[in-house]
Design a protein around this motif. Sequence first.
Motif, PDB file in Angstrom:
ATOM      1  N   ALA A  82       0.844  -1.195   0.000  1.00  0.00           N
ATOM      2  CA  ALA A  82       0.000   0.000   0.000  1.00  0.00           C
ATOM      3  C   ALA A  82       0.886   1.255   0.000  1.00  0.00           C
ATOM      4  N   MET A  83       1.990   1.215   0.752  1.00  0.00           N
ATOM      5  CA  MET A  83       2.860   2.393   0.832  1.00  0.00           C
ATOM      6  C   MET A  83       3.589   2.625  -0.490  1.00  0.00           C
ATOM      7  N   LYS A  84       3.947   1.548  -1.181  1.00  0.00           N
ATOM      8  CA  LYS A  84       4.592   1.717  -2.489  1.00  0.00           C
ATOM      9  C   LYS A  84       3.607   2.336  -3.478  1.00  0.00           C
ATOM     10  N   ALA A  85       2.373   1.847  -3.404  1.00  0.00           N
ATOM     11  CA  ALA A  85       1.344   2.403  -4.282  1.00  0.00           C
ATOM     12  C   ALA A  85       1.089   3.864  -3.946  1.00  0.00           C
ATOM     13  N   LEU A  86       1.105   4.157  -2.640  1.00  0.00           N
ATOM     14  CA  LEU A  86       0.868   5.532  -2.209  1.00  0.00           C
ATOM     15  C   LEU A  86       1.975   6.456  -2.741  1.00  0.00           C
ATOM     16  N   ASP A  87       3.196   5.950  -2.719  1.00  0.00           N
ATOM     17  CA  ASP A  87       4.329   6.720  -3.203  1.00  0.00           C
ATOM     18  C   ASP A  87       4.136   7.047  -4.685  1.00  0.00           C
ATOM     19  N   PHE A  88       3.687   6.039  -5.408  1.00  0.00           N
ATOM     20  CA  PHE A  88       3.412   6.220  -6.829  1.00  0.00           C
ATOM     21  C   PHE A  88       2.312   7.253  -7.047  1.00  0.00           C
ATOM     22  N   MET A  89       1.254   7.131  -6.273  1.00  0.00           N
ATOM     23  CA  MET A  89       0.123   8.064  -6.402  1.00  0.00           C
ATOM     24  C   MET A  89       0.554   9.483  -6.050  1.00  0.00           C
ATOM     25  N   GLN A  90       1.383   9.577  -5.035  1.00  0.00           N
ATOM     26  CA  GLN A  90       1.855  10.889  -4.589  1.00  0.00           C
ATOM     27  C   GLN A  90       2.601  11.595  -5.721  1.00  0.00           C
ATOM     28  N   LYS A  91       3.476  10.840  -6.411  1.00  0.00           N
ATOM     29  CA  LYS A  91       4.288  11.455  -7.460  1.00  0.00           C
ATOM     30  C   LYS A  91       3.445  11.855  -8.663  1.00  0.00           C
ATOM     31  N   HIS A  92       2.314  11.181  -8.822  1.00  0.00           N
ATOM     32  CA  HIS A  92       1.473  11.453  -9.991  1.00  0.00           C
ATOM     33  C   HIS A  92       0.153  12.114  -9.642  1.00  0.00           C
ATOM     34  N   ARG A  93       0.108  12.638  -8.450  1.00  0.00           N
ATOM     35  CA  ARG A  93      -1.046  13.435  -8.019  1.00  0.00           C
ATOM     36  C   ARG A  93      -2.358  12.691  -8.179  1.00  0.00           C
ATOM     37  N   ILE A  94      -2.322  11.482  -7.694  1.00  0.00           N
ATOM     38  CA  ILE A  94      -3.551  10.680  -7.683  1.00  0.00           C
ATOM     39  C   ILE A  94      -3.971  10.533  -6.235  1.00  0.00           C
ATOM     40  N   TRP A  95      -5.277  10.703  -5.993  1.00  0.00           N
ATOM     41  CA  TRP A  95      -5.775  10.530  -4.635  1.00  0.00           C
ATOM     42  C   TRP A  95      -6.881   9.481  -4.624  1.00  0.00           C
ATOM     43  N   ALA A  96      -6.905   8.708  -3.550  1.00  0.00           N
ATOM     44  CA  ALA A  96      -7.998   7.745  -3.367  1.00  0.00           C
ATOM     45  C   ALA A  96      -9.084   8.419  -2.527  1.00  0.00           C
ATOM     46  N   ASP A  97     -10.068   7.649  -2.118  1.00  0.00           N
ATOM     47  CA  ASP A  97     -11.135   8.236  -1.292  1.00  0.00           C
ATOM     48  C   ASP A  97     -10.769   8.163   0.187  1.00  0.00           C
ATOM     49  N   SER A  98     -11.455   8.960   0.993  1.00  0.00           N
ATOM     50  CA  SER A  98     -11.141   9.087   2.423  1.00  0.00           C
ATOM     51  C   SER A  98     -11.225   7.760   3.155  1.00  0.00           C
ATOM     52  N   VAL A  99     -12.211   6.944   2.778  1.00  0.00           N
ATOM     53  CA  VAL A  99     -12.426   5.677   3.500  1.00  0.00           C
ATOM     54  C   VAL A  99     -11.208   4.765   3.323  1.00  0.00           C
ATOM     55  N   THR A 100     -10.651   4.781   2.121  1.00  0.00           N
ATOM     56  CA  THR A 100      -9.478   3.942   1.861  1.00  0.00           C
ATOM     57  C   THR A 100      -8.286   4.428   2.695  1.00  0.00           C
ATOM     58  N   TYR A 101      -8.089   5.753   2.733  1.00  0.00           N
ATOM     59  CA  TYR A 101      -6.992   6.272   3.560  1.00  0.00           C
ATOM     60  C   TYR A 101      -7.216   5.911   5.034  1.00  0.00           C
ATOM     61  N   ALA A 102      -8.478   5.977   5.441  1.00  0.00           N
ATOM     62  CA  ALA A 102      -8.779   5.638   6.845  1.00  0.00           C
ATOM     63  C   ALA A 102      -8.371   4.193   7.132  1.00  0.00           C
ATOM     64  N   GLU A 103      -8.613   3.317   6.156  1.00  0.00           N
ATOM     65  CA  GLU A 103      -8.215   1.918   6.330  1.00  0.00           C
ATOM     66  C   GLU A 103      -6.704   1.795   6.473  1.00  0.00           C
ATOM     67  N   LEU A 104      -6.003   2.566   5.628  1.00  0.00           N
ATOM     68  CA  LEU A 104      -4.542   2.527   5.676  1.00  0.00           C
ATOM     69  C   LEU A 104      -4.035   3.056   7.022  1.00  0.00           C
ATOM     70  N   ILE A 105      -4.677   4.101   7.501  1.00  0.00           N
ATOM     71  CA  ILE A 105      -4.269   4.685   8.798  1.00  0.00           C
ATOM     72  C   ILE A 105      -4.515   3.687   9.931  1.00  0.00           C
ATOM     73  N   LYS A 106      -5.641   2.975   9.847  1.00  0.00           N
ATOM     74  CA  LYS A 106      -5.924   1.934  10.857  1.00  0.00           C
ATOM     75  C   LYS A 106      -4.796   0.909  10.870  1.00  0.00           C
ATOM     76  N   CYS A 107      -4.370   0.569   9.649  1.00  0.00           N
ATOM     77  CA  CYS A 107      -3.287  -0.410   9.496  1.00  0.00           C
ATOM     78  C   CYS A 107      -1.998   0.133  10.129  1.00  0.00           C
ATOM     79  N   CYS A 108      -1.728   1.425   9.889  1.00  0.00           N
ATOM     80  CA  CYS A 108      -0.532   2.051  10.473  1.00  0.00           C
ATOM     81  C   CYS A 108      -0.613   2.017  11.997  1.00  0.00           C
TER      82      CYS A 108
END
Length: 680
Positions: free
Chosen positions: A95-121
């Motif tokens: 997920a973090m590798k994908a996030l890095d990719f999204m960050q560089k290409h200005r892609i954002w997912a939805d809030s619920v997905t980020y919330a899931e990732l934060i729960k994981c963190c």
Amino acid sequence: MCGRFWNIQFPFLHSRFKTNWYSIMKPISIFNFHGMPSQIFEPLVSLSLLRIHLQRSSFCSAAAMEWRIGLNIPSANQLINAFSSYCYQRDLDKAMKALDFMQKHRIWADSVTYAELIKCCIARGAIIQGKQVHQHVFSNGYEPKTFLINTLVNMYVKFNMLDEAQALFDQMPERNVVSWTTMIAAYSNSEFSQKALEMLIQMLRDGVRPNMYTYSSVLRACKGSCNLAQVHCSIIKVGLESDVFVRSALIDIYSKWGELQAALCVFNEMVTGDLVVWNSIIGGFAQNSDGDEALNLFKRMKSFGFCADQSTLTSVLRACTSLALLELGRQVHVHVIKFDQDLVLNNALLDMYCKCGSLHDANCTFNRMVEKDVISWSTMIIGFAQNGYSRKALELFKAMRVSGTKPNYITILGVMFACSHAGLVEDGQYYFRSMKKLFGIDPGREHYGCMVDLLGRAGKLEEAMKLIHEMDCEPDAVIWRTLLGACGVHRNMDLAECAAKQILKLDPDDAGTYILLSNIYANSQRWKDVAQVRGSMRDGGIKKEPGCSWIEINKQIHAFILGDKSHPQIDEISSKLNQVIWRLKEMGYVPDTNFVLQDLEGEQSESSLLYHSEKLAIMFGMVSLPKKKTIRIRKNLRICGDCHVFAKLLAKMENRCIVIRDPIRYHHFHDGACSCGDYW
DNA sequence: TTAGGGTTAG
């Protein structure tokens, strides 16, 4: 794959990231940066090679492969979908590798997905990754929803980074009830609990209505009845007093402040409650040393059809512990087996056996425990020490150090208690002097108290006095009382008077001090001083707490008080006592009337000594229990020297064990000796 | 869709 993430939920992604050849080409360099071997980018790569890489490689390499061989063209949607999938699968690395990719290409997912990732963190304690998510969702002008910022604030709270949580909270463009409650809960659980109450006031001023979550958190921050009454009024005002979470929190906080009647009122107003509310009220009484009421409530709980869980059983065991109800404790043990892996419950079981004087059961429980923490070790060490097995306590402490469990303040206290009650002066001094260096624990008032006890018992009264003067903190009445007790044993009149003076300055109504001082004078034939002390007690209306002993027979507790003849079998008990004394006197028992002096309220005669409450309770045990069964007594005052001799001789004459628990320690009488070695 | 209640050693 979660189908719903195939749909673009953020239409602006189209404008920020157009799925054309140019945008798809850009990731290639990123994939190379991530270390893909160049030959993988050849167009004739086989499908089997792709499968291998899908299994072994990161998301980025798999996506690159998919694109290169023309099987699939990753769009922003597909990438977001893959990211979501990793988040929901709790695959943090991918997920973090994908996030890095999204960050560089200005892609954002939805809030619920980020919330899931934060729960994981949070679950993994991954602070660095959590901060990366934080940075990503605020990057390039993206404006996260309040919901998502709340999740981030909560993440910092869970990482115990209150400053970061507060900073993010302060930056929020708008704050809802969850935002406020998250911060209030954080402060309630911290050393800055006053801040939680301040935030509740700010929240109300901001026009945000607190809910049941807010109140169940803020109640923990209440210190003292004043704050509590205000918050309770506020709860009633908003109509949340019947919420089970709020109710259990109210019961708990009233109990913590010793206001059991208020806790009971909140409980009794309940029409439909849950198990936690019952656990709150049972735990409240158990923690306030009202084991009787805790057990009554437990019976009521069962009559309402609730099944005890580990929390209930822990409180019930605590009630058994405070009342020294070994048989009931053993029955509870049967139910504990259902929760065999519960550390807290096992610790409570261990403590019950120690405090009920059954060291064999305690030791078996301790050895069976798969998981042990510092409380388990400390409980067993203190259990050995209080029951008179100091050497075993010290051996266990060595085993604890070998096990790698770090001792704490209480463990060291137990070790020093073991030393002082076995007269191990050198060991005690060693642990006291080296506790800071060996374990990083500063000696506290209680450790000094143990040292005063250790030195005082050994007759080193001047050294004990010197130590009191060297203390970093002010000595309390307990320390002076310890010194006074030692002065009594070693008949040091001057120091005794000094110690008594200090105690009465701190606690003018302490009957024990008057009695100790009176006994010291009496032992030195200073009758004028004895009369003066008694006169002071009489003038001040100070009365000695009457001696009381309890014994459990057939699940019933029987209480005996000196001079009280209300027990239905008192005639049988008295007759048995007279027979026993007659036989003991034949063995050489001579009642030690020195101890009559302890009992200023009773008749000063041999007969009052012979009817001390523990003697009555022991006799009742003898007439009620099978011949070889151990007689277990609990009493509210320290055992006197005469009863101690009486119990030793009786244990030998009857060839049975007698266990007496007093407020400080335990006496196991067996074959004419006591586990305390006559050193108490 | 984020925030909340009860249990262990001196």
